[in-house]
Design a protein around this motif. Structure first.
Motif, PDB file in Angstrom:
ATOM      1  N   PRO A  48      -1.028  -4.569  11.394  1.00 45.82           N
ATOM      2  CA  PRO A  48      -0.618  -3.248  10.905  1.00 45.82           C
ATOM      3  C   PRO A  48      -1.386  -2.829   9.653  1.00 45.82           C
ATOM      4  O   PRO A  48      -1.985  -3.657   8.962  1.00 45.82           O
ATOM      5  CB  PRO A  48       0.865  -3.441  10.578  1.00 45.82           C
ATOM      6  CG  PRO A  48       1.021  -4.896  10.312  1.00 45.82           C
ATOM      7  CD  PRO A  48       0.002  -5.587  11.190  1.00 45.82           C
ATOM      8  N   LEU A  49      -1.346  -1.537   9.375  1.00 46.91           N
ATOM      9  CA  LEU A  49      -1.878  -1.029   8.109  1.00 46.91           C
ATOM     10  C   LEU A  49      -1.064  -1.613   6.959  1.00 46.91           C
ATOM     11  O   LEU A  49       0.071  -2.051   7.165  1.00 46.91           O
ATOM     12  CB  LEU A  49      -1.768   0.500   8.079  1.00 46.91           C
ATOM     13  CG  LEU A  49      -2.660   1.261   9.047  1.00 46.91           C
ATOM     14  CD1 LEU A  49      -2.323   2.751   9.002  1.00 46.91           C
ATOM     15  CD2 LEU A  49      -4.124   1.028   8.738  1.00 46.91           C
ATOM     16  N   PRO A  50      -1.609  -1.610   5.745  1.00 43.99           N
ATOM     17  CA  PRO A  50      -0.790  -2.043   4.604  1.00 43.99           C
ATOM     18  C   PRO A  50       0.478  -1.203   4.543  1.00 43.99           C
ATOM     19  O   PRO A  50       0.451   0.001   4.822  1.00 43.99           O
ATOM     20  CB  PRO A  50      -1.686  -1.760   3.392  1.00 43.99           C
ATOM     21  CG  PRO A  50      -3.065  -1.714   3.943  1.00 43.99           C
ATOM     22  CD  PRO A  50      -2.942  -1.188   5.334  1.00 43.99           C
ATOM     23  N   GLU A  51       1.584  -1.844   4.209  1.00 39.85           N
ATOM     24  CA  GLU A  51       2.850  -1.118   4.139  1.00 39.85           C
ATOM     25  C   GLU A  51       3.684  -1.638   2.984  1.00 39.85           C
ATOM     26  O   GLU A  51       3.560  -2.791   2.584  1.00 39.85           O
ATOM     27  CB  GLU A  51       3.616  -1.220   5.460  1.00 39.85           C
ATOM     28  CG  GLU A  51       3.849  -2.638   5.926  1.00 39.85           C
ATOM     29  CD  GLU A  51       4.288  -2.722   7.381  1.00 39.85           C
ATOM     30  OE1 GLU A  51       4.492  -1.678   8.015  1.00 39.85           O
ATOM     31  OE2 GLU A  51       4.419  -3.851   7.861  1.00 39.85           O
ATOM     32  N   TYR A  52       4.519  -0.744   2.457  1.00 40.56           N
ATOM     33  CA  TYR A  52       5.431  -1.088   1.383  1.00 40.56           C
ATOM     34  C   TYR A  52       6.726  -1.600   1.993  1.00 40.56           C
ATOM     35  O   TYR A  52       7.268  -0.990   2.917  1.00 40.56           O
ATOM     36  CB  TYR A  52       5.712   0.134   0.507  1.00 40.56           C
ATOM     37  CG  TYR A  52       4.463   0.644  -0.182  1.00 40.56           C
ATOM     38  CD1 TYR A  52       4.030   0.098  -1.377  1.00 40.56           C
ATOM     39  CD2 TYR A  52       3.714   1.679   0.375  1.00 40.56           C
ATOM     40  CE1 TYR A  52       2.880   0.561  -2.009  1.00 40.56           C
ATOM     41  CE2 TYR A  52       2.569   2.155  -0.243  1.00 40.56           C
ATOM     42  CZ  TYR A  52       2.158   1.593  -1.436  1.00 40.56           C
ATOM     43  OH  TYR A  52       1.022   2.046  -2.051  1.00 40.56           O
ATOM     44  N   ALA A  53       7.243  -2.705   1.478  1.00 35.54           N
ATOM     45  CA  ALA A  53       8.472  -3.284   2.020  1.00 35.54           C
ATOM     46  C   ALA A  53       9.685  -2.420   1.680  1.00 35.54           C
ATOM     47  O   ALA A  53      10.603  -2.309   2.479  1.00 35.54           O
ATOM     48  CB  ALA A  53       8.665  -4.703   1.492  1.00 35.54           C
ATOM     49  N   HIS A  54       9.678  -1.820   0.486  1.00 32.15           N
ATOM     50  CA  HIS A  54      10.824  -1.022   0.032  1.00 32.15           C
ATOM     51  C   HIS A  54      10.338   0.255  -0.620  1.00 32.15           C
ATOM     52  O   HIS A  54       9.259   0.287  -1.219  1.00 32.15           O
ATOM     53  CB  HIS A  54      11.664  -1.800  -0.987  1.00 32.15           C
ATOM     54  CG  HIS A  54      12.132  -3.125  -0.492  1.00 32.15           C
ATOM     55  ND1 HIS A  54      13.131  -3.260   0.432  1.00 32.15           N
ATOM     56  CD2 HIS A  54      11.732  -4.383  -0.791  1.00 32.15           C
ATOM     57  CE1 HIS A  54      13.327  -4.539   0.678  1.00 32.15           C
ATOM     58  NE2 HIS A  54      12.483  -5.244  -0.049  1.00 32.15           N
ATOM     59  N   ASP A  55      11.150   1.288  -0.553  1.00 30.03           N
ATOM     60  CA  ASP A  55      10.852   2.532  -1.240  1.00 30.03           C
ATOM     61  C   ASP A  55      10.748   2.241  -2.736  1.00 30.03           C
ATOM     62  O   ASP A  55      11.594   1.551  -3.293  1.00 30.03           O
ATOM     63  CB  ASP A  55      11.956   3.558  -0.957  1.00 30.03           C
ATOM     64  CG  ASP A  55      11.586   4.935  -1.464  1.00 30.03           C
ATOM     65  OD1 ASP A  55      10.412   5.316  -1.346  1.00 30.03           O
ATOM     66  OD2 ASP A  55      12.484   5.627  -1.978  1.00 30.03           O
ATOM     67  N   GLY A  56       9.715   2.719  -3.364  1.00 27.92           N
ATOM     68  CA  GLY A  56       9.528   2.494  -4.795  1.00 27.92           C
ATOM     69  C   GLY A  56       8.706   1.269  -5.136  1.00 27.92           C
ATOM     70  O   GLY A  56       8.402   1.040  -6.307  1.00 27.92           O
ATOM     71  N   ASP A  57       8.344   0.439  -4.146  1.00 28.57           N
ATOM     72  CA  ASP A  57       7.492  -0.727  -4.415  1.00 28.57           C
ATOM     73  C   ASP A  57       6.115  -0.269  -4.880  1.00 28.57           C
ATOM     74  O   ASP A  57       5.585   0.723  -4.395  1.00 28.57           O
ATOM     75  CB  ASP A  57       7.323  -1.592  -3.161  1.00 28.57           C
ATOM     76  CG  ASP A  57       8.538  -2.437  -2.857  1.00 28.57           C
ATOM     77  OD1 ASP A  57       9.507  -2.407  -3.647  1.00 28.57           O
ATOM     78  OD2 ASP A  57       8.522  -3.121  -1.815  1.00 28.57           O
ATOM     79  N   ALA A  58       5.524  -1.030  -5.788  1.00 29.89           N
ATOM     80  CA  ALA A  58       4.179  -0.723  -6.279  1.00 29.89           C
ATOM     81  C   ALA A  58       3.102  -1.296  -5.372  1.00 29.89           C
ATOM     82  O   ALA A  58       2.027  -0.725  -5.243  1.00 29.89           O
ATOM     83  CB  ALA A  58       4.001  -1.280  -7.695  1.00 29.89           C
ATOM     84  N   GLY A  59       3.379  -2.433  -4.731  1.00 28.27           N
ATOM     85  CA  GLY A  59       2.384  -3.111  -3.931  1.00 28.27           C
ATOM     86  C   GLY A  59       2.648  -3.007  -2.443  1.00 28.27           C
ATOM     87  O   GLY A  59       3.789  -3.157  -1.994  1.00 28.27           O
ATOM     88  N   ALA A  60       1.597  -2.743  -1.684  1.00 31.70           N
ATOM     89  CA  ALA A  60       1.664  -2.725  -0.219  1.00 31.70           C
ATOM     90  C   ALA A  60       1.173  -4.079   0.289  1.00 31.70           C
ATOM     91  O   ALA A  60       0.206  -4.640  -0.235  1.00 31.70           O
ATOM     92  CB  ALA A  60       0.796  -1.603   0.339  1.00 31.70           C
ATOM     93  N   ASP A  61       1.832  -4.597   1.313  1.00 32.26           N
ATOM     94  CA  ASP A  61       1.525  -5.927   1.820  1.00 32.26           C
ATOM     95  C   ASP A  61       0.173  -5.994   2.524  1.00 32.26           C
ATOM     96  O   ASP A  61      -0.167  -5.134   3.334  1.00 32.26           O
ATOM     97  CB  ASP A  61       2.604  -6.390   2.795  1.00 32.26           C
ATOM     98  CG  ASP A  61       3.933  -6.646   2.105  1.00 32.26           C
ATOM     99  OD1 ASP A  61       3.913  -7.132   0.952  1.00 32.26           O
ATOM    100  OD2 ASP A  61       4.982  -6.380   2.711  1.00 32.26           O
ATOM    101  N   LEU A  62      -0.585  -7.046   2.206  1.00 41.25           N
ATOM    102  CA  LEU A  62      -1.810  -7.395   2.909  1.00 41.25           C
ATOM    103  C   LEU A  62      -1.539  -8.656   3.713  1.00 41.25           C
ATOM    104  O   LEU A  62      -0.844  -9.559   3.251  1.00 41.25           O
ATOM    105  CB  LEU A  62      -2.955  -7.657   1.924  1.00 41.25           C
ATOM    106  CG  LEU A  62      -3.444  -6.475   1.103  1.00 41.25           C
ATOM    107  CD1 LEU A  62      -4.500  -6.936   0.094  1.00 41.25           C
ATOM    108  CD2 LEU A  62      -3.999  -5.382   1.999  1.00 41.25           C
ATOM    109  N   ARG A  63      -2.095  -8.720   4.915  1.00 43.13           N
ATOM    110  CA  ARG A  63      -1.859  -9.845   5.823  1.00 43.13           C
ATOM    111  C   ARG A  63      -3.172 -10.556   6.143  1.00 43.13           C
ATOM    112  O   ARG A  63      -4.232  -9.949   6.083  1.00 43.13           O
ATOM    113  CB  ARG A  63      -1.224  -9.341   7.113  1.00 43.13           C
ATOM    114  CG  ARG A  63       0.114  -8.672   6.884  1.00 43.13           C
ATOM    115  CD  ARG A  63       0.606  -7.966   8.145  1.00 43.13           C
ATOM    116  NE  ARG A  63       1.836  -7.239   7.893  1.00 43.13           N
ATOM    117  CZ  ARG A  63       3.056  -7.754   8.028  1.00 43.13           C
ATOM    118  NH1 ARG A  63       3.202  -8.995   8.427  1.00 43.13           N
ATOM    119  NH2 ARG A  63       4.120  -7.028   7.770  1.00 43.13           N
ATOM    120  N   THR A  64      -3.068 -11.815   6.509  1.00 36.79           N
ATOM    121  CA  THR A  64      -4.253 -12.563   6.916  1.00 36.79           C
ATOM    122  C   THR A  64      -4.502 -12.392   8.412  1.00 36.79           C
ATOM    123  O   THR A  64      -3.559 -12.268   9.191  1.00 36.79           O
ATOM    124  CB  THR A  64      -4.138 -14.067   6.590  1.00 36.79           C
ATOM    125  OG1 THR A  64      -5.345 -14.725   7.000  1.00 36.79           O
ATOM    126  CG2 THR A  64      -2.943 -14.724   7.256  1.00 36.79           C
TER     127      THR A  64
END
Length: 153
Positions: A18-34
């Motif tokens: 998937p594209l980078p995504e934020y786990a929660h509303d208001g999070d500063a960092g979007a998840d990167l995956r291997t």
């Protein structure tokens, strides 16, 4: 464009993730995956691909931060934290992880979240040479100059 959001063009080198995504509303960092499976032995470092390349607008940079859960539970951090993705870079985002645990290896599987991407506006400095700097209360006091740790003598 929604207020407080900047569109970032993403090229999925690996379309299976998937594209980078934020786990929660208001999070500063979007998840990167291997994109790959890997085992990180104690004290070992490795660079893992994310399968993503981005086009940041001029005046922005993205910073690759460690995931707090990986750090707390497994001692995994990012060697050059935060890693910097400049606006002109168009290659794949890769993350260099380090297992700081002295005893246990850490296993990663394709699709695992390994880091967070924080996009920020950045200013370019104009460096102006001077013979001396203006005085401040702190002055040239560096590492440990403000105290604050019980173990300090």
């Amino acid at each position: 464009m929604e207020e407080g959001r900047i569109p970032i063009t993403v090229h999925r080198i690996d379309p299976g993730l998937p594209l980078p995504e934020y786990a929660h509303d208001g999070d500063a960092g979007a998840d990167l995956r291997t994109t790959v499976d890997a085992v990180l032995e104690p004290g070992e470092r490795t660079t893992l691909p994310t399968g993503l390349a981005i086009a940041l607008p001029r005046g922005y940079a993205a910073f690759v931060h460690p995931r707090s859960g990986l750090a707390a539970r497994h001692g995994v951090t990012i060697v050059n934290a935060p890693g910097t993705v400049d606006a002109g870079y168009r290659g794949e985002i890769r993350v260099t992880l380090l297992n700081t645990d002295a005893h246990a290896p850490v296993k990663f599987e394709r699709g695992d979240r390994i880091a967070q991407l924080v996009v920020q506006r950045v200013e370019r400095a104009e460096f102006v040479e001077a013979d001396a700097l203006p005085d401040t209360e702190r002055g040239a006091g560096g590492f440990g100059s403000t105290g604050g740790h019980a173990a300090q003598s």
